[in-house]
Design a protein around this motif. Structure first.
Motif, PDB file in Angstrom:
ATOM      1  N   LYS A  29       0.851  -1.046   0.066  1.00  0.00           N
ATOM      2  CA  LYS A  29      -0.219   0.076   0.117  1.00  0.00           C
ATOM      3  C   LYS A  29       0.839   1.147   0.067  1.00  0.00           C
ATOM      4  CE  LYS A  29      -0.428   0.143   5.034  1.00  0.00           C
ATOM      5  NZ  LYS A  29      -1.227   0.449   5.954  1.00  0.00           N
ATOM      6  N   ASN A  30       2.035   1.208   0.304  1.00  0.00           N
ATOM      7  CA  ASN A  30       3.016   2.242   0.283  1.00  0.00           C
ATOM      8  C   ASN A  30       4.065   2.521  -0.791  1.00  0.00           C
ATOM      9  OD1 ASN A  30       2.471   3.064   2.963  1.00  0.00           O
ATOM     10  ND2 ASN A  30       3.652   1.170   3.753  1.00  0.00           N
ATOM     11  N   ILE A  31       3.548   1.640  -1.756  1.00  0.00           N
ATOM     12  CA  ILE A  31       4.268   1.824  -3.182  1.00  0.00           C
ATOM     13  C   ILE A  31       3.183   1.733  -4.195  1.00  0.00           C
ATOM     14  CG2 ILE A  31       6.196   0.784  -4.866  1.00  0.00           C
ATOM     15  CD1 ILE A  31       7.133  -0.571  -2.275  1.00  0.00           C
ATOM     16  N   ARG A  91      -0.925  -0.924  -5.939  1.00  0.00           N
ATOM     17  CA  ARG A  91      -1.250  -1.688  -7.497  1.00  0.00           C
ATOM     18  C   ARG A  91       0.066  -2.582  -7.308  1.00  0.00           C
ATOM     19  NH1 ARG A  91      -1.504   3.900  -9.279  1.00  0.00           N
ATOM     20  NH2 ARG A  91      -3.904   4.532  -9.184  1.00  0.00           N
ATOM     21  N   PRO A  92      -0.072  -3.727  -7.910  1.00  0.00           N
ATOM     22  CA  PRO A  92       1.047  -4.761  -8.120  1.00  0.00           C
ATOM     23  C   PRO A  92       2.100  -4.022  -9.125  1.00  0.00           C
ATOM     24  CG  PRO A  92      -0.878  -5.757  -8.886  1.00  0.00           C
ATOM     25  CD  PRO A  92      -1.326  -4.277  -8.575  1.00  0.00           C
TER      26      PRO A  92
END
Length: 64
Positions: A7-9, A13-14
């Protein structure tokens, strides 16, 4: 090779592990006709990383 969801990158998103390259971007360009080799050159990644991103997107889009 792996796909990361954090969630922090990239807003969760995958992405291709240890990069900021979203798997969906790779997949969409592949569907548009770009080759794995061209995508690897463009993103400065290994072909197997590009293939993993494509496989991931195919897996999440396949209905049970």
């Amino acid at each position: 090779m792996a796909i990361t969801i954090d969630k922090n990158i990239a807003f969760g998103r995958p992405i291709i592990d240890k990069t900021s390259v979203p798997t969906k971007n790779v997949y969409d360009r592949f569907l548009a006709g770009e080759s794995v080799n061209d995508l690897a050159d463009d993103f400065k990644l290994l072909e197997r990383q590009i293939e993993e991103a494509i496989r991931y997107e195919l897996f999440v889009k396949t209905p049970d």
